[in-house]
Design a protein around this motif. Structure first.
Motif, PDB file in Angstrom:
ATOM      1  N   UNK A 255      94.673   7.835  25.771  1.00 53.78           N
ATOM      2  CA  UNK A 255      93.497   7.077  26.204  1.00 53.78           C
ATOM      3  C   UNK A 255      92.264   7.967  26.310  1.00 53.78           C
ATOM      4  N   UNK A 256      91.156   7.477  25.794  1.00 53.65           N
ATOM      5  CA  UNK A 256      89.839   8.074  25.995  1.00 53.65           C
ATOM      6  C   UNK A 256      89.117   7.234  27.041  1.00 53.65           C
ATOM      7  N   UNK A 257      88.671   7.871  28.110  1.00 53.17           N
ATOM      8  CA  UNK A 257      87.973   7.168  29.184  1.00 53.17           C
ATOM      9  C   UNK A 257      86.560   7.730  29.287  1.00 53.17           C
ATOM     10  N   UNK A 258      85.573   6.887  28.979  1.00 53.52           N
ATOM     11  CA  UNK A 258      84.167   7.313  28.967  1.00 53.52           C
ATOM     12  C   UNK A 258      83.482   6.805  30.234  1.00 53.52           C
ATOM     13  N   UNK A 259      83.040   7.727  31.069  1.00 57.17           N
ATOM     14  CA  UNK A 259      82.349   7.327  32.287  1.00 57.17           C
ATOM     15  C   UNK A 259      80.896   6.951  31.990  1.00 57.17           C
ATOM     16  N   UNK A 260      80.342   6.077  32.827  1.00 59.73           N
ATOM     17  CA  UNK A 260      78.932   5.697  32.698  1.00 59.73           C
ATOM     18  C   UNK A 260      77.992   6.781  33.201  1.00 59.73           C
ATOM     19  N   UNK A 261      78.548   7.796  33.886  1.00 59.08           N
ATOM     20  CA  UNK A 261      77.707   8.851  34.427  1.00 59.08           C
ATOM     21  C   UNK A 261      77.006   8.424  35.707  1.00 59.08           C
ATOM     22  N   UNK A 262      76.201   9.322  36.254  1.00 58.89           N
ATOM     23  CA  UNK A 262      75.534   9.036  37.527  1.00 58.89           C
ATOM     24  C   UNK A 262      74.007   9.044  37.419  1.00 58.89           C
ATOM     25  N   UNK A 263      73.469   9.647  36.372  1.00 60.31           N
ATOM     26  CA  UNK A 263      72.022   9.717  36.217  1.00 60.31           C
ATOM     27  C   UNK A 263      71.496   8.682  35.240  1.00 60.31           C
ATOM     28  N   UNK A 264      70.200   8.688  35.052  1.00 64.67           N
ATOM     29  CA  UNK A 264      69.560   7.793  34.076  1.00 64.67           C
ATOM     30  C   UNK A 264      68.570   8.597  33.243  1.00 64.67           C
TER      31      UNK A 264
END
Length: 304
Positions: A255-264
């Motif tokens: 599985x590849x799990x891509x986080x949305x991150x915390x910054x913009x």
């Protein structure tokens, strides 16, 4: 009289829709990017030693400090990380935002904040593309990591222990964009019998890793689109094309799990791609089976 009632109902509907649009717009512009969720996941495998059952690994990425992420927002993020009480912390790259020239104040703020979060079994990071944008930025990133006792895994691996000799392997790969990923070197010390957790800033790098030596792959970079509307997204960077957001099965193997991150970046807004930190809890397959059996035995629907 009937006509008046219809007009009143129509007026109520129109007013409600306008009120919703106003609230939605205000939330999108002023609050959406500041909310940070904690996404909780379980990593279960027969390759995970029972001694590591319950180990908590926290992953976050794309801080993008200096454009919209400021000291106040950073403080809130650090508190959420501390509240999660992780054993291990992994950062997925892009410490500063694109175009930002780090100054001494920024470096000190980040150093102090990242030093303040505790992870008894280690803090690790990989480089993102912005971390390689100039010598000035790279030097600032390295200064922060050194001050915060964060080990950079740049095409390297390390074993994670939970106070015993039992371990899993963490592999860190350089960014596929602006970096110099070296898969062979990164996996050179990896045992085939180990559970292997790989982290790289760029999701599309996953296509180059050995499927038979990888159990789970963490990435960031794409912000989940940041403003995602199914048919497209506001933020669509290179090296997040074949794999853009969410969980993906790669080669029917892992599985590849891509986080949305915390910054913009670009716009301080998020929609359908909330800022997040991800907390993974390790579960040995035998422990997972025991838990499942216990639940079945105590379930009201369980058969005698």
């Amino acid at each position: 009289m009937v006509c008046m009632k219809r007009k009143l109902k129509l007026l109520i509907v129109i007013t409600s829709v306008l009120a919703f649009l106003i609230v939605f717009t205000c939330d999108l512009y002023y609050r959406s990017a500041k909310r940070i969720r904690v996404r909780r996941e379980t990593l279960s495998s027969e390759k995970i030693p029972e001694d590591l059952n319950g180990m908590k690994i926290l992953f976050f990425s794309d801080l993008d400090y200096g454009e919209f992420m400021d000291e106040s927002r950073l403080k809130n993020l650090m508190q959420k990380i501390a509240d999660a009480d992780p054993d291990v912390i992994i950062f997925g790259g892009d410490l500063f935002s694109e175009g930002v020239t780090p100054d001494d104040t920024m470096i000190q703020t980040l150093s102090t904040s990242l030093s303040g979060i505790d992870a008894p079994l280690g803090k690790f990071a990989v480089y993102g593309d912005i971390d390689h944008s100039s010598d000035t930025v790279t030097n600032a990133v390295n200064t922060v990591y050194s001050a915060a006792d964060i080990e950079v895994l740049n095409n390297a691996s390390v074993t994670l222990h939970h106070y015993t000799s039992a371990s899993i392997t963490l592999v860190g790969i350089d960014s596929g964009l602006a970096g110099a990923p070296d898969i062979s070197t990164a996996y050179s010390a990896v045992s085939r019998s180990a559970y292997v957790l790989t982290v790289c800033h760029t999701p599309d790098t996953v296509e180059d890793v050995p499927a038979d030596l990888t159990d789970y792959f963490l990435a960031g970079h794409s912000h989940g689109g940041q403003i995602y509307y199914v048919l497209g997204a506001f933020y669509t960077p290179e090296m997040a094309v074949h794999y853009f957001r969410g969980k993906n099965t790669v080669n029917n193997a892992f599985t590849l799990d891509i986080t949305n991150g915390v910054g913009t970046r670009g716009r301080d807004m998020r929609f359908a791609a909330p800022a997040e930190i991800v907390l993974y809890t390790l579960q040995a397959e035998k422990a997972a089976q025991s838990t499942k059996k216990a639940v079945q035995e105590t379930s009201p629907t369980a058969q005698p």
